[in-house]
Scaffold this active site. Structure first.
Site, PDB file in Angstrom:
ATOM      1  N   HIS A  50       0.906  -1.154   0.446  1.00 27.54           N
ATOM      2  CA  HIS A  50       0.172   0.192  -0.442  1.00 27.54           C
ATOM      3  C   HIS A  50       0.634   1.513   0.167  1.00 27.54           C
ATOM      4  CE1 HIS A  50      -0.547  -0.867   4.818  1.00 27.54           C
ATOM      5  NE2 HIS A  50       1.276   0.296   4.539  1.00 27.54           N
TER       6      HIS A  50
ATOM      7  N   HIS B 104      -1.118   3.990  10.093  1.00 31.08           N
ATOM      8  CA  HIS B 104       0.037   5.141  10.347  1.00 31.08           C
ATOM      9  C   HIS B 104       0.430   6.423  11.014  1.00 31.08           C
ATOM     10  CE1 HIS B 104       0.325   2.330   6.648  1.00 31.08           C
ATOM     11  NE2 HIS B 104       0.951   2.035   6.542  1.00 31.08           N
TER      12      HIS B 104
ATOM     13  N   HIS C 206       9.959  -4.032   3.286  1.00 28.19           N
ATOM     14  CA  HIS C 206      10.763  -2.363   3.279  1.00 28.19           C
ATOM     15  C   HIS C 206      10.887  -1.921   4.831  1.00 28.19           C
ATOM     16  CE1 HIS C 206       5.840  -2.034   4.222  1.00 28.19           C
ATOM     17  NE2 HIS C 206       6.708  -0.381   3.984  1.00 28.19           N
TER      18      HIS C 206
ATOM     19  N   GLU D 142       4.587  -5.801   8.392  1.00 32.34           N
ATOM     20  CA  GLU D 142       3.155  -4.832   7.529  1.00 32.34           C
ATOM     21  C   GLU D 142       2.943  -6.365   7.232  1.00 32.34           C
ATOM     22  OE1 GLU D 142       2.838  -1.905   5.131  1.00 32.34           O
ATOM     23  OE2 GLU D 142       3.205  -0.033   6.724  1.00 32.34           O
TER      24      GLU D 142
HETATM   25  C1  DHB Z   1       5.891   3.636   1.705  1.00 34.78           C
HETATM   26  C2  DHB Z   1       5.519   2.667   1.865  1.00 34.78           C
HETATM   27  C3  DHB Z   1       4.210   2.179   3.483  1.00 34.78           C
HETATM   28  O1  DHB Z   1       4.570   0.837   3.253  1.00 34.78           O
HETATM   29  C4  DHB Z   1       3.808   3.146   4.034  1.00 34.78           C
HETATM   30  O2  DHB Z   1       2.988   2.672   4.449  1.00 34.78           O
HETATM   31  C5  DHB Z   1       4.165   4.869   3.549  1.00 34.78           C
HETATM   32  C6  DHB Z   1       5.113   4.843   2.557  1.00 34.78           C
HETATM   33  C7  DHB Z   1       7.003   3.875   1.047  1.00 34.78           C
HETATM   34  O3  DHB Z   1       7.917   2.881   0.552  1.00 34.78           O
HETATM   35  O4  DHB Z   1       7.016   4.887   0.765  1.00 34.78           O
HETATM   36 FE    FE Z   2       2.917   1.235   5.119  1.00 35.52          FE
END
Ligand code: DHB
Ligand code: FE
Length: 282
Positions: free
Chosen positions: A12, A59, A196, A243
Protein backbone atom coordinates in the site's frame (compact mmCIF):
# COMPACT_ATOMS: atom_id res chain seq x y z
CA UNK A 1 -24.64 -17.95 6.98
CA UNK A 2 -22.18 -15.59 5.31
CA UNK A 3 -19.66 -16.95 2.85
CA UNK A 4 -15.98 -16.00 2.60
CA UNK A 5 -15.32 -15.81 -1.14
CA UNK A 6 -11.55 -15.34 -0.90
CA UNK A 7 -8.68 -13.17 0.22
CA UNK A 8 -6.68 -10.43 -1.44
CA UNK A 9 -3.35 -9.18 -0.09
CA UNK A 10 -1.57 -6.12 -1.40
CA UNK A 11 1.14 -3.59 -0.57
CA UNK A 12 0.00 0.00 0.00
CA UNK A 13 2.71 2.55 -0.88
CA UNK A 14 1.28 6.14 -0.78
CA UNK A 15 2.94 7.03 -4.10
CA UNK A 16 0.45 4.61 -5.72
CA UNK A 17 -2.28 7.14 -4.88
CA UNK A 18 -0.42 9.90 -6.68
CA UNK A 19 0.18 7.61 -9.67
CA UNK A 20 -3.57 6.87 -9.86
CA UNK A 21 -4.40 10.59 -9.63
CA UNK A 22 -1.99 11.33 -12.50
CA UNK A 23 -3.13 8.34 -14.60
CA UNK A 24 0.36 6.78 -14.67
CA UNK A 25 -0.81 3.14 -14.72
CA UNK A 26 0.90 2.51 -18.08
CA UNK A 27 4.08 4.43 -17.23
CA UNK A 28 7.12 2.08 -17.35
CA UNK A 29 7.84 2.62 -13.63
CA UNK A 30 4.27 1.83 -12.58
CA UNK A 31 3.04 -0.70 -15.14
CA UNK A 32 4.66 -3.78 -13.51
CA UNK A 33 2.78 -2.96 -10.29
CA UNK A 34 -0.61 -2.00 -11.76
CA UNK A 35 -0.54 -5.06 -14.05
CA UNK A 36 -1.19 -7.20 -10.97
CA UNK A 37 -4.73 -5.86 -10.62
CA UNK A 38 -6.78 -6.64 -13.77
CA UNK A 39 -6.98 -10.39 -12.92
CA UNK A 40 -8.13 -9.54 -9.38
CA UNK A 41 -10.72 -7.06 -10.68
CA UNK A 42 -12.00 -9.68 -13.09
CA UNK A 43 -12.36 -12.15 -10.23
CA UNK A 44 -14.20 -9.50 -8.16
CA UNK A 45 -16.59 -8.95 -11.09
CA UNK A 46 -17.30 -12.68 -11.11
CA UNK A 47 -17.65 -13.42 -7.38
CA UNK A 48 -19.24 -10.06 -6.53
CA UNK A 49 -18.56 -9.75 -2.80
CA UNK A 50 -20.94 -7.49 -0.82
CA UNK A 51 -18.65 -6.85 2.14
CA UNK A 52 -14.89 -6.33 2.55
CA UNK A 53 -13.18 -6.96 5.88
CA UNK A 54 -9.96 -4.98 5.55
CA UNK A 55 -6.99 -5.90 7.77
CA UNK A 56 -4.52 -3.04 7.76
CA UNK A 57 -2.25 -0.90 9.90
CA UNK A 58 -2.95 2.75 10.55
CA UNK A 59 0.04 5.09 10.11
CA UNK A 60 -0.86 7.96 12.44
CA UNK A 61 -4.10 9.21 10.88
CA UNK A 62 -6.59 7.57 13.25
CA UNK A 63 -4.29 6.46 16.08
CA UNK A 64 -1.25 8.42 17.14
CA UNK A 65 1.59 7.24 19.37
CA UNK A 66 -0.19 8.48 22.53
CA UNK A 67 -2.99 5.90 22.16
CA UNK A 68 -2.17 2.75 20.25
CA UNK A 69 -4.50 -0.23 20.45
CA UNK A 70 -2.96 -3.54 19.41
CA UNK A 71 -6.11 -4.67 17.60
CA UNK A 72 -9.11 -2.47 16.79
CA UNK A 73 -12.31 -2.98 14.83
CA UNK A 74 -14.40 -0.29 13.17
CA UNK A 75 -18.09 -0.02 14.03
CA UNK A 76 -19.05 3.08 12.08
CA UNK A 77 -21.74 3.70 9.48
CA UNK A 78 -19.20 5.51 7.32
CA UNK A 79 -15.40 5.74 7.16
CA UNK A 80 -13.73 8.89 5.90
CA UNK A 81 -10.29 9.14 4.39
CA UNK A 82 -8.26 12.33 5.03
CA UNK A 83 -5.08 14.09 3.98
CA UNK A 84 -2.03 12.37 5.48
CA UNK A 85 0.44 14.70 3.81
CA UNK A 86 1.38 12.32 0.97
CA UNK A 87 -0.36 14.37 -1.74
CA UNK A 88 -3.03 11.73 -2.41
CA UNK A 89 -6.53 13.06 -3.23
CA UNK A 90 -8.95 11.96 -0.49
CA UNK A 91 -11.03 8.94 -1.38
CA UNK A 92 -14.84 9.04 -1.33
CA UNK A 93 -16.04 7.73 2.08
CA UNK A 94 -16.59 3.99 2.46
CA UNK A 95 -19.92 2.68 3.78
CA UNK A 96 -19.65 0.60 6.94
CA UNK A 97 -21.47 -2.61 7.79
CA UNK A 98 -22.67 -2.21 11.37
CA UNK A 99 -24.19 -5.66 11.53
CA UNK A 100 -20.93 -7.42 10.68
CA UNK A 101 -18.88 -4.97 12.76
CA UNK A 102 -20.79 -5.72 15.96
CA UNK A 103 -20.97 -9.44 15.22
CA UNK A 104 -17.18 -9.47 14.70
CA UNK A 105 -16.55 -7.41 17.85
CA UNK A 106 -18.75 -9.66 19.98
CA UNK A 107 -17.22 -12.84 18.54
CA UNK A 108 -13.64 -11.65 18.97
CA UNK A 109 -14.14 -10.55 22.56
CA UNK A 110 -15.88 -13.82 23.36
CA UNK A 111 -12.87 -15.56 21.81
CA UNK A 112 -10.53 -13.65 24.19
CA UNK A 113 -9.33 -10.96 21.78
CA UNK A 114 -9.75 -7.79 23.86
CA UNK A 115 -10.01 -5.45 20.90
CA UNK A 116 -10.73 -1.73 20.84
CA UNK A 117 -14.09 -0.77 19.34
CA UNK A 118 -14.12 2.33 17.14
CA UNK A 119 -17.46 3.97 16.40
CA UNK A 120 -15.50 6.70 14.64
CA UNK A 121 -12.51 5.75 12.54
CA UNK A 122 -10.58 7.58 9.85
CA UNK A 123 -9.14 5.27 7.21
CA UNK A 124 -5.68 6.03 5.86
CA UNK A 125 -3.85 5.01 2.67
CA UNK A 126 -3.70 1.40 3.87
CA UNK A 127 -7.47 1.16 3.28
CA UNK A 128 -8.02 3.80 0.60
CA UNK A 129 -5.36 2.48 -1.80
CA UNK A 130 -6.63 -1.11 -1.94
CA UNK A 131 -10.15 0.21 -2.51
CA UNK A 132 -9.00 2.54 -5.29
CA UNK A 133 -6.99 -0.30 -6.87
CA UNK A 134 -9.75 -2.91 -6.63
CA UNK A 135 -12.77 -0.73 -7.55
CA UNK A 136 -11.21 2.18 -9.49
CA UNK A 137 -14.43 3.18 -11.22
CA UNK A 138 -16.06 3.92 -7.84
CA UNK A 139 -13.32 5.89 -6.13
CA UNK A 140 -14.67 9.38 -6.92
CA UNK A 141 -18.41 8.75 -6.70
CA UNK A 142 -18.21 6.64 -3.55
CA UNK A 143 -20.92 4.22 -4.78
CA UNK A 144 -18.69 1.33 -3.67
CA UNK A 145 -20.00 -2.15 -4.49
CA UNK A 146 -18.96 -3.32 -0.99
CA UNK A 147 -19.55 -2.20 2.56
CA UNK A 148 -16.45 -2.24 4.73
CA UNK A 149 -15.33 -3.42 8.16
CA UNK A 150 -11.82 -2.12 8.94
CA UNK A 151 -9.68 -4.17 11.33
CA UNK A 152 -6.51 -2.39 12.41
CA UNK A 153 -3.41 -4.24 13.64
CA UNK A 154 -0.66 -2.16 15.24
CA UNK A 155 2.61 -2.53 13.34
CA UNK A 156 3.75 1.01 14.05
CA UNK A 157 4.67 1.28 17.74
CA UNK A 158 6.36 -1.48 19.75
CA UNK A 159 5.34 -3.80 21.28
CA UNK A 160 3.68 -5.34 18.22
CA UNK A 161 1.50 -8.45 18.26
CA UNK A 162 3.40 -11.58 17.22
CA UNK A 163 2.92 -13.41 13.94
CA UNK A 164 1.36 -16.29 15.82
CA UNK A 165 -1.10 -13.96 17.60
CA UNK A 166 -2.04 -12.30 14.27
CA UNK A 167 -2.57 -15.74 12.75
CA UNK A 168 -4.97 -16.63 15.58
CA UNK A 169 -6.75 -13.30 15.15
CA UNK A 170 -7.20 -14.08 11.45
CA UNK A 171 -8.58 -17.53 12.25
CA UNK A 172 -10.99 -16.01 14.74
CA UNK A 173 -12.13 -13.39 12.20
CA UNK A 174 -12.73 -16.12 9.62
CA UNK A 175 -14.79 -18.21 12.04
CA UNK A 176 -16.83 -15.16 13.07
CA UNK A 177 -17.59 -14.23 9.43
CA UNK A 178 -18.70 -17.79 8.69
CA UNK A 179 -21.00 -17.76 11.73
CA UNK A 180 -22.55 -14.40 10.78
CA UNK A 181 -26.27 -14.84 10.10
CA UNK A 182 -26.35 -13.23 6.71
CA UNK A 183 -26.33 -14.34 3.10
CA UNK A 184 -23.56 -11.82 2.37
CA UNK A 185 -20.46 -12.70 0.37
CA UNK A 186 -17.37 -11.49 2.17
CA UNK A 187 -13.89 -10.82 0.81
CA UNK A 188 -10.98 -10.45 3.25
CA UNK A 189 -8.37 -7.88 2.24
CA UNK A 190 -4.91 -7.58 3.83
CA UNK A 191 -2.99 -4.36 3.26
CA UNK A 192 0.72 -3.90 4.00
CA UNK A 193 4.23 -5.18 3.30
CA UNK A 194 6.03 -6.73 1.67
CA UNK A 195 9.67 -6.12 2.67
CA UNK A 196 10.53 -2.47 3.19
CA UNK A 197 12.33 -0.15 5.55
CA UNK A 198 11.76 3.58 5.32
CA UNK A 199 14.31 4.91 7.78
CA UNK A 200 17.59 4.29 9.59
CA UNK A 201 20.73 2.52 8.38
CA UNK A 202 18.77 -0.08 6.43
CA UNK A 203 16.49 2.41 4.61
CA UNK A 204 15.67 0.95 1.20
CA UNK A 205 16.22 -2.64 2.37
CA UNK A 206 14.17 -5.30 0.55
CA UNK A 207 14.44 -9.10 0.66
CA UNK A 208 13.06 -10.73 -2.46
CA UNK A 209 14.01 -14.25 -1.42
CA UNK A 210 12.12 -14.04 1.86
CA UNK A 211 9.11 -12.23 0.32
CA UNK A 212 8.67 -14.93 -2.34
CA UNK A 213 9.07 -17.72 0.21
CA UNK A 214 6.49 -15.99 2.42
CA UNK A 215 4.00 -15.56 -0.45
CA UNK A 216 4.40 -19.20 -1.38
CA UNK A 217 3.99 -20.30 2.25
CA UNK A 218 0.55 -18.72 2.45
CA UNK A 219 -0.66 -21.28 -0.09
CA UNK A 220 1.31 -24.39 0.87
CA UNK A 221 2.05 -24.02 4.60
CA UNK A 222 0.03 -21.06 5.88
CA UNK A 223 1.36 -20.96 9.46
CA UNK A 224 5.02 -21.08 8.29
CA UNK A 225 5.76 -17.46 9.24
CA UNK A 226 4.48 -17.99 12.80
CA UNK A 227 7.76 -19.79 13.64
CA UNK A 228 9.44 -16.35 13.64
CA UNK A 229 9.49 -13.72 16.37
CA UNK A 230 8.82 -10.16 15.25
CA UNK A 231 12.51 -9.39 15.83
CA UNK A 232 13.42 -12.16 13.38
CA UNK A 233 10.78 -11.05 10.90
CA UNK A 234 11.99 -7.43 11.01
CA UNK A 235 15.55 -8.66 10.38
CA UNK A 236 14.23 -10.44 7.28
CA UNK A 237 11.82 -7.83 5.88
CA UNK A 238 12.71 -4.46 7.43
CA UNK A 239 11.04 -2.34 10.09
CA UNK A 240 7.94 -1.53 8.02
CA UNK A 241 8.01 -4.87 6.20
CA UNK A 242 6.47 -6.27 9.39
CA UNK A 243 3.21 -5.08 7.81
CA UNK A 244 3.24 -8.51 6.15
CA UNK A 245 1.41 -9.61 9.31
CA UNK A 246 -1.74 -8.39 7.46
CA UNK A 247 -1.13 -10.99 4.73
CA UNK A 248 -0.69 -13.68 7.35
CA UNK A 249 -3.89 -12.76 9.22
CA UNK A 250 -5.80 -12.55 5.92
CA UNK A 251 -4.69 -16.04 4.94
CA UNK A 252 -5.58 -17.34 8.40
CA UNK A 253 -9.13 -15.97 7.98
CA UNK A 254 -9.69 -18.23 4.96
CA UNK A 255 -11.06 -21.62 5.98
CA UNK A 256 -9.22 -24.75 4.80
CA UNK A 257 -6.87 -25.01 1.85
CA UNK A 258 -6.58 -22.18 -0.65
CA UNK A 259 -5.41 -21.91 -4.21
CA UNK A 260 -3.49 -19.02 -5.69
CA UNK A 261 -5.56 -17.40 -8.44
CA UNK A 262 -3.09 -14.64 -9.20
CA UNK A 263 0.12 -13.17 -7.83
CA UNK A 264 2.40 -10.30 -8.68
CA UNK A 265 5.72 -9.13 -7.21
CA UNK A 266 7.72 -6.09 -8.24
CA UNK A 267 10.76 -4.29 -6.74
CA UNK A 268 10.73 -1.48 -5.90
CA UNK A 269 7.78 0.86 -5.70
CA UNK A 270 9.14 3.79 -3.73
CA UNK A 271 11.05 1.93 -0.96
CA UNK A 272 8.83 -1.11 -0.98
CA UNK A 273 8.78 -4.59 -2.49
CA UNK A 274 5.26 -4.42 -3.87
CA UNK A 275 3.20 -7.59 -4.06
CA UNK A 276 -0.37 -8.68 -4.67
CA UNK A 277 -1.92 -12.08 -4.08
CA UNK A 278 -5.42 -13.42 -4.73
CA UNK A 279 -6.39 -16.57 -2.81
CA UNK A 280 -9.59 -18.58 -3.07
CA UNK A 281 -10.75 -21.54 -1.01
CA UNK A 282 -10.07 -24.73 -2.93
C1 DHB B 1 6.00 3.56 1.87
C2 DHB B 1 5.50 2.28 2.19
C3 DHB B 1 4.51 2.13 3.17
O1 DHB B 1 4.02 0.92 3.59
C4 DHB B 1 3.96 3.24 3.80
O2 DHB B 1 2.97 3.05 4.67
C5 DHB B 1 4.45 4.51 3.49
C6 DHB B 1 5.46 4.67 2.53
C7 DHB B 1 7.04 3.76 0.80
O3 DHB B 1 7.69 2.79 0.35
O4 DHB B 1 7.22 4.89 0.36
FE1 FE C 1 2.63 1.13 5.37
Amino acid sequence: MAKIVGGIATSHVPAIGRAIAKGLQQDPYWKPFFDGFPPIRQWLNEVKPDVAVVLYNDHGLNFFLDKMPTFSVGAAAEYHNADEGWGIPALAPARGNLDLSWHLIESLVENEFDITTCQEMLIDHAVSLPMALLWPEHKDSGDWPVTVVPVCINTVQVPLPSASRCYKLGQSIGKAIEAWESDARVVVIGSGGLSHQLDGERAGFVNKEFDLKFMESLISDPAWATQYSNHELIEQVGTQGIELLMWLATRAALPGKVSKLSANYHIPISNTAAGTLLMENS
